[in-house]
Structures are given as structure tokens and as C-alpha cells.
Design an enzyme around this catalytic site. Structure first.
Site, PDB file in Angstrom:
ATOM      1  N   LYS A 146      37.827  29.056 -31.580  1.00 50.36           N
ATOM      2  CA  LYS A 146      38.925  27.923 -31.152  1.00 50.36           C
ATOM      3  C   LYS A 146      39.732  27.259 -32.285  1.00 50.36           C
ATOM      4  CE  LYS A 146      35.973  26.922 -27.059  1.00 50.36           C
ATOM      5  NZ  LYS A 146      34.953  26.067 -26.456  1.00 50.36           N
ATOM      6  N   GLN A 191      31.473  20.639 -27.928  1.00 50.30           N
ATOM      7  CA  GLN A 191      30.963  22.156 -27.615  1.00 50.30           C
ATOM      8  C   GLN A 191      29.487  22.076 -26.835  1.00 50.30           C
ATOM      9  OE1 GLN A 191      32.594  24.929 -27.606  1.00 50.30           O
ATOM     10  NE2 GLN A 191      30.958  25.989 -26.949  1.00 50.30           N
ATOM     11  N   ASP A 241      38.816  20.118 -21.648  1.00 50.73           N
ATOM     12  CA  ASP A 241      37.941  21.053 -21.166  1.00 50.73           C
ATOM     13  C   ASP A 241      37.700  21.058 -19.445  1.00 50.73           C
ATOM     14  OD1 ASP A 241      36.565  23.080 -22.552  1.00 50.73           O
ATOM     15  OD2 ASP A 241      35.169  21.381 -23.678  1.00 50.73           O
TER      16      ASP A 241
HETATM   17  N1  GUN Z   1      30.108  26.056 -23.726  1.00 54.73           N
HETATM   18  C1  GUN Z   1      30.222  27.165 -23.035  1.00 54.73           C
HETATM   19  N2  GUN Z   1      31.369  27.315 -22.723  1.00 54.73           N
HETATM   20  C2  GUN Z   1      31.987  26.013 -23.051  1.00 54.73           C
HETATM   21  C3  GUN Z   1      33.263  25.557 -22.719  1.00 54.73           C
HETATM   22  O1  GUN Z   1      34.248  26.130 -22.163  1.00 54.73           O
HETATM   23  N3  GUN Z   1      33.597  24.279 -23.372  1.00 54.73           N
HETATM   24  C4  GUN Z   1      32.843  23.677 -23.882  1.00 54.73           C
HETATM   25  N4  GUN Z   1      32.870  22.518 -24.710  1.00 54.73           N
HETATM   26  N5  GUN Z   1      31.306  24.189 -24.198  1.00 54.73           N
HETATM   27  C5  GUN Z   1      31.132  25.257 -23.575  1.00 54.73           C
END
Ligand code: GUN
Length: 282
Positions: free
Chosen positions: A52, A96, A119
Site C-alpha cells: 500500500k 490494517q 477502507d
Molecule cells: N485486512 C485484510 N484486508 C484488508 C483491507 O482491505 N483493509 C484493511 N485495513 N485490513 C485488511
């Protein structure tokens, strides 16, 4: 059979976003800012967060990575989120997941300001998704899946879709998006009765249960569209939830793992961050 090449499609999206960010920088002297919070040492999370941050660099978005040890208190995390909510240089905040067991993930995600919820995990964001309002944020993986489905140019209205997996991050929101497009959508899980029968009837299968090679060739009908969300690490190798070798022989379209849904998730995160920035500048 056509492979839905998420890597290639996401790169094109990132290029487009890069141009838009550069224009903003030139016109108003500002770029979008994304805060990425990671708590603890989960190896998969570290890989995702690295990707990311790298994508932000590629597009020209300013990323701020905040790392906490797994033993910080929920209060400390919440006060960091509060600080970021008030910081006008931050347009998106991402925590996350998963978080360590002593934390309430819903409470933490809900603490993020709705206008920075890139998100799309907050009830406000998910509520807008389900009623089809498009001024909120759609979670990144479901949004990426719908983008891939659009690439097929197939009208989803009246099609039969089966989603395997009922998570808040993927299964439930992607089901909502499929329903909004008029697909007759069933949400299953690994214990669904007659699952094979349901899958064999599906024009579209979204496999998001987290079980390596779960969907096999005998479970899908000829010409089905297969979206594989699984990222399963077994003996340092990556496996999707779909047995690609078997299923690709029957599918009309299929996503690979890696290089399918994964990169699309990241592209949609950047897209949401730019959307938040542009809304703030209006
Ligand atoms: N954990 C697994 N997929 C994601 C996601 O798309 N965003 C976040 N913040 N955590 C995750």
C-alpha cells in the site's frame, strides 16, 4: 478463457490516478495524504502494508505509516486515530486488520472519521453501499472485484452469483454490490448444504473463504466467471481459494492468484483516497 489480469488493470488505474494527483499538485500545491496504521507483527499484514505504501509512492500520494507494537492499549490506538482525524493533511485513515485480540476491531474502525474511512468499513459507509448511494466509500476488495467484472462487459442483471465467505470486508459488501447490479446473489460459507450444487448453478463465483484450492473443476459450470479472493500461504507458496488449473479449463473469465484481486484492492484504496481529497477541496 480470459484471464482477468488484475496487475495490468490496476497499473492502468494507478497511472490515471498519478496524473490526477500531479494535476492537483500543480494547481493547488497539495497532494492527498493517507495514514496507514499497523499494530503488531502479523507477516501477511506487513506485506500488505508495504504494498500500500509503495502504491502511494507510485501515484504521488503522501503516505504516513504508523507502527505500533502488539501490546499497545486500545486507548492509545484510539487517541492516535483522533489525532489523525483532526489532521487536515490526512485524507484517508486505514487500520490494517486483523488487530490483536485485546482490541475491538469494530470500535477501532468506527473511531475513524467517516469522511476519512477510505477502507469503507464503517456502518455509515456500508449502509450507503447497501442502499446504492455513491457518495460514500466502498470497501477496496469488493470495489476491485466489481471493477474486474465490468471488464468482461457482461450485464450482471439476472445472472446468478454465489459468494463463498461472509466476512464484513469482502463477502457481505460484495454481495450487496452484486445485488445492486441485479444479480441473483447467494452468500454461502464452507458449511453450506449442497454447496457444490449451488456453485454449479452460478454464472459468477466469488471465492472469499480463505481455504486453499477449495473450488475445484467439478464444482463450476462451463462458462462461469470466477473471482478468486483467497491469498493462502502454504509452505511459503501462495494459493487462491480456487484450483486454477482445473477451474480455468471451464471458466470464461478467471482471476489468477497472485495478480488478480490483490492489486485491484490497492488501486481502489488509492482511488478512495483521491476521492476523499477531492471532496475536501470542493
Ligand atoms: N485486512 C485484510 N484486508 C484488508 C483491507 O482491505 N483493509 C484493511 N485495513 N485490513 C485488511
Amino acid at each position: 478463457m480470459t484471464i482477468l489480469d488484475g496487475k495490468k488493470i490496476s497499473n492502468a488505474i494507478l497511472e490515471e490516478l498519478k496524473e490526477k494527483v500531479a494535476n492537483h499538485k500543480e494547481n493547488i500545491g497539495k497532494v492527498p495524504g493517507l495514514a496507514v496504521i499497523i499494530v503488531g507483527e502479523n507477516p501477511a499484514s506487513q506485506i500488505y502494508v508495504r504494498s500500500k505504501v509503495k502504491a502511494c509512492e507510485k501515484v504521488g500520494v503522501k503516505s504516513t505509516k504508523i507502527t505500533f507494537p502488539s501490546n499497545i492499549s486500545e486507548g492509545e490506538l484510539l487517541s492516535k486515530i483522533d489525532e489523525l482525524n483532526k489532521d487536515s493533511s490526512i485524507n484517508g485513515i486505514l487500520v490494517q486488520l486483523p488487530l490483536p485480540k485485546h482490541m475491538d476491531e469494530n470500535k477501532v474502525c468506527n473511531a475513524i472519521a467517516t469522511e476519512k474511512d477510505v477502507d469503507g468499513f464503517k456502518p455509515e459507509s456500508l449502509g450507503k453501499l447497501f442502499i446504492g448511494e455513491n457518495d460514500g466509500y466502498i470497501p477496496c476488495t469488493p470495489q476491485g472485484i466489481m471493477y474486474l467484472l465490468e471488464q468482461t462487459n457482461i450485464d450482471l442483471y439476472g445472472k446468478t452469483a454465489v459468494v463463498i465467505g461472509r466476512s464484513n470486508i469482502v463477502g457481505k459488501p460484495v454481495a450487496g454490490l452484486l445485488i445492486n447490479k441485479g444479480a441473483t446473489t447467494t452468500v454461502c460459507n464452507s458449511r453450506t448444504k449442497n454447496l457444490t450444487e449451488k456453485l454449479r448453478d452460478a454464472d459468477i463465483i466469488v471465492a472469499a473463504l480463505g481455504s486453499p484450492n477449495f473450488v475445484t473443476g467439478d464444482m463450476v459450470k462451463d462458462g462461469a466467471i470466477i473471482i478468486d479472493v483467497g491469498i493462502n500461504r502454504v509452505d511459503k507458496k501462495l494459493y487462491g481459494d480456487v484450483n486454477f488449473e482445473e477451474v480455468s479449463k471451464k471458466a470464461s473469465y478467471i482471476t489468477p492468484v497472485p495478480g488478480g484481486v490483490g492489486p485491484m484492492t490497492i488501486a481502489m484504496l488509492l482511488k478512495n483516497t483521491l476521492k476523499s481529497f477531492e471532496k475536501g477541496e470542493k
